[in-house]
Design a protein around this motif. Structure first.
Motif, mmCIF file in Angstrom:
data_model
loop_
_atom_site.group_PDB
_atom_site.id
_atom_site.type_symbol
_atom_site.label_atom_id
_atom_site.label_comp_id
_atom_site.label_asym_id
_atom_site.label_seq_id
_atom_site.Cartn_x
_atom_site.Cartn_y
_atom_site.Cartn_z
ATOM 1 N N UNK A 1 34.105 20.499 49.267
ATOM 2 C CA UNK A 1 33.419 20.605 47.966
ATOM 3 C C UNK A 1 32.852 21.997 47.694
ATOM 4 N N UNK A 2 33.112 22.980 48.566
ATOM 5 C CA UNK A 2 32.534 24.311 48.325
ATOM 6 C C UNK A 2 33.379 25.100 47.331
ATOM 7 N N UNK A 3 33.007 26.366 47.107
ATOM 8 C CA UNK A 3 33.666 27.206 46.097
ATOM 9 C C UNK A 3 35.101 27.573 46.482
ATOM 10 N N UNK A 4 35.431 27.492 47.788
ATOM 11 C CA UNK A 4 36.765 27.885 48.243
ATOM 12 C C UNK A 4 37.707 26.688 48.382
ATOM 13 N N UNK A 5 37.249 25.506 48.038
ATOM 14 C CA UNK A 5 38.080 24.306 48.212
ATOM 15 C C UNK A 5 39.332 24.362 47.329
ATOM 16 N N UNK A 6 39.237 24.965 46.136
ATOM 17 C CA UNK A 6 40.406 25.072 45.252
ATOM 18 C C UNK A 6 41.505 25.912 45.900
ATOM 19 N N UNK A 7 41.093 26.969 46.600
ATOM 20 C CA UNK A 7 42.088 27.805 47.272
ATOM 21 C C UNK A 7 42.732 27.042 48.429
ATOM 22 N N UNK A 8 41.907 26.375 49.272
ATOM 23 C CA UNK A 8 42.452 25.696 50.454
ATOM 24 C C UNK A 8 43.226 24.434 50.076
ATOM 25 N N UNK A 9 43.005 23.906 48.897
ATOM 26 C CA UNK A 9 43.818 22.791 48.393
ATOM 27 C C UNK A 9 45.044 23.274 47.629
ATOM 28 N N UNK A 10 45.282 24.595 47.663
ATOM 29 C CA UNK A 10 46.453 25.236 47.045
ATOM 30 C C UNK A 10 46.478 25.058 45.530
ATOM 31 N N UNK A 11 45.307 25.027 44.909
ATOM 32 C CA UNK A 11 45.231 24.931 43.452
ATOM 33 C C UNK A 11 45.196 26.299 42.794
ATOM 34 N N UNK A 12 44.787 27.310 43.533
ATOM 35 C CA UNK A 12 44.716 28.676 42.991
ATOM 36 C C UNK A 12 45.404 29.640 43.942
ATOM 37 N N UNK A 13 45.876 30.749 43.387
ATOM 38 C CA UNK A 13 46.453 31.837 44.169
ATOM 39 C C UNK A 13 45.536 33.055 44.062
ATOM 40 N N UNK A 14 45.284 33.749 45.167
ATOM 41 C CA UNK A 14 44.345 34.873 45.115
ATOM 42 C C UNK A 14 44.874 36.051 44.300
ATOM 43 N N UNK A 15 43.953 36.639 43.573
ATOM 44 C CA UNK A 15 44.234 37.849 42.794
ATOM 45 C C UNK A 15 42.960 38.692 42.831
ATOM 46 N N UNK A 16 43.054 39.911 43.367
ATOM 47 C CA UNK A 16 41.871 40.698 43.709
ATOM 48 C C UNK A 16 41.813 41.953 42.849
ATOM 49 N N UNK A 17 40.612 42.235 42.328
ATOM 50 C CA UNK A 17 40.353 43.483 41.614
ATOM 51 C C UNK A 17 39.474 44.362 42.502
ATOM 52 N N UNK A 18 39.946 45.553 42.819
ATOM 53 C CA UNK A 18 39.203 46.504 43.646
ATOM 54 C C UNK A 18 38.711 47.629 42.755
ATOM 55 N N UNK A 19 37.411 47.867 42.765
ATOM 56 C CA UNK A 19 36.824 48.955 41.991
ATOM 57 C C UNK A 19 35.798 49.682 42.856
ATOM 58 N N UNK A 20 35.203 50.720 42.289
ATOM 59 C CA UNK A 20 34.297 51.575 43.050
ATOM 60 C C UNK A 20 32.989 51.743 42.290
ATOM 61 N N UNK A 21 32.060 52.469 42.901
ATOM 62 C CA UNK A 21 30.859 52.886 42.184
ATOM 63 C C UNK A 21 31.232 53.990 41.191
ATOM 64 N N UNK A 22 30.278 54.403 40.394
ATOM 65 C CA UNK A 22 30.558 55.429 39.376
ATOM 66 C C UNK A 22 30.933 56.756 40.020
ATOM 67 N N UNK A 23 31.930 57.408 39.436
ATOM 68 C CA UNK A 23 32.382 58.733 39.862
ATOM 69 C C UNK A 23 32.687 58.786 41.368
ATOM 70 N N UNK A 24 33.676 58.058 41.811
ATOM 71 C CA UNK A 24 34.000 58.058 43.252
ATOM 72 C C UNK A 24 34.669 59.359 43.672
ATOM 73 N N UNK A 25 34.466 59.713 44.932
ATOM 74 C CA UNK A 25 35.090 60.908 45.501
ATOM 75 C C UNK A 25 36.456 60.551 46.095
ATOM 76 N N UNK A 26 37.151 61.568 46.552
ATOM 77 C CA UNK A 26 38.532 61.381 46.998
ATOM 78 C C UNK A 26 38.680 60.417 48.152
ATOM 79 N N UNK A 27 37.758 60.484 49.129
ATOM 80 C CA UNK A 27 37.881 59.612 50.305
ATOM 81 C C UNK A 27 37.736 58.148 49.920
ATOM 82 N N UNK A 28 36.788 57.849 49.023
ATOM 83 C CA UNK A 28 36.588 56.464 48.577
ATOM 84 C C UNK A 28 37.798 55.971 47.785
ATOM 85 N N UNK A 29 38.363 56.839 46.954
ATOM 86 C CA UNK A 29 39.545 56.464 46.163
ATOM 87 C C UNK A 29 40.721 56.144 47.081
ATOM 88 N N UNK A 30 40.931 56.979 48.104
ATOM 89 C CA UNK A 30 42.036 56.729 49.048
ATOM 90 C C UNK A 30 41.806 55.444 49.833
#
Length: 355
Positions: A135-164
């Motif tokens: 009954x937790x928030x991840x039950x939909x994933x483990x019951x194969x009802x959803x497929x993961x889709x991830x958005x990766x972002x950064x803090x404001x004005x990231x430097x080169x190392x963080x971007x890489x």
């Protein structure tokens, strides 16, 4: 004249005999002295071989001269090492002599085996745990009802190392997309992610041009975890690394997430990756928990022959430390926290862990 010469010659011969006898006596007296000196020399040699002998009340800190104090400390350290080695050899000989009757070896004390038992340790067969997982928030994933889709972002004005770092994370996590915030608040980003079907929002924060924080928010209902990031090494900084990873879905290994809190964190990491790994790619993503530090490694295993298998690290690698777990999506002002790391906790000790 003849009688005088005879008497003088006799007296001289007597004196010579006496001197000879005295000399012989001296030689006989010198023999034990020489033997004693040889024995003392042998003892000093043995002492020098075994190391310097210090009195029981000796303290190196009492020596005022820095160089002499350092040299004496090294001698003392070497002596202790030799004593320890001799004791080890002696025990080994005793065990060999006793054979099967020898007592079992002592288990060395480590922080892991001296860990204080946590009441929240998860039993896989517990019905309550199974109900919570269903009954937790991840039950939909483990019951194969959803497929993961991830958005990766950064803090404001990231430097080169963080971007890489973000770009390399996107190659590790399938169906991950990197976008730059451009000054947009997270409260405005989250609704847009939900409307576009993203299941995760990952924010990489930085300090002094180095990644130092990670916010992982499960969408649409949470929870949100905040981690401290350390020991980040990108692919170019790693020695003997393999070729860049392929687009195959990797396997996921979760180690030592034993408590209720650790179980929920492990499920959060598992829900980042698709359900069915592609074994053709031979890629493995590992989250290893040890003393509340989560070590991430990304490997490719190589079959040398039918029996031997080697691994080749692909990168990146980093270490996570959980700072807080918040219910719902990210809300820094009014959010309800499920768990917060307390640095100056009264009952904190080196043997108590939370994950």
């Amino acid at each position: 004249m003849d009688s005088n010469e005879a008497t003088t010659s006799e007296s001289v011969s007597k004196k010579k005999g006496k001197t000879k006898k005295v000399k012989r006596k001296v030689k006989s007296d010198e023999a034990p002295v020489q033997e004693m000196e040889q024995a003392e020399g042998e003892e000093t040699e043995k002492k020098s071989e075994s190391g310097p002998c210090f009195p029981p009340t000796f303290s190196v800190s009492e020596i005022k001269n820095k160089q002499r104090r350092h040299s004496m400390f090294l001698k003392l350290k070497e002596e202790k090492r030799k004593q320890k080695l001799e004791l080890k050899k002696k025990k080994k000989k005793e065990r060999k002599a006793l054979g099967d009757k020898a007592p079992p070896k002592e288990v060395p004390k480590t922080i892991e085996n001296q860990r204080i038992y946590d009441e929240t340790t998860v039993n896989p067969e517990d019905e309550e745990v199974a109900f919570d997982e269903g009954t937790d928030e991840f039950s939909a994933y483990f019951n194969r009802l959803t497929n993961p889709k991830v958005l990766i972002t950064t803090s404001d004005r990231p430097r080169g190392r963080t971007v890489r770092f973000c770009e390399q994370l996107a190659t590790v996590i399938p169906h991950a997309h990197v976008y730059y915030r451009r000054g947009l608040a997270l409260k405005r980003v989250i609704p847009q992610c939900v409307s576009r079907g993203f299941t995760y929002l990952m924010v990489i924060n930085e300090d002094r041009k180095v990644p130092n924080g990670l916010v992982l928010c499960h969408l649409p209902d949470g929870p949100t975890a905040h981690f401290k990031v350390s020991n980040v090494r990108l692919r170019k900084e790693m020695k003997r690394r393999g070729k860049d990873p392929t687009e195959h879905v990797p396997e996921v290994i979760l180690n030592n997430f034993t408590t209720r809190l650790g179980h929920s964190i492990g499920r959060m990491f598992a829900a980042l990756f698709p359900h069915d790994p592609q074994f053709v790619g031979r890629q493995v993503a590992t989250f290893h928990n040890q003393r509340d530090f989560i070590f991430f490694r990304f490997h490719r295993y190589i079959f040398k022959n039918e029996k031997k298998v080697g691994i080749q690290e692909l990168g990146p690698r980093f270490t996570l430390k959980l700072r807080s777990l918040q219910k719902g999506t990210f809300d820094s002002k009014f959010g309800e926290y499920e768990w917060v790391h307390k640095r100056h906790e009264m009952d904190s000790s080196r043997r108590k862990f939370h994950l």
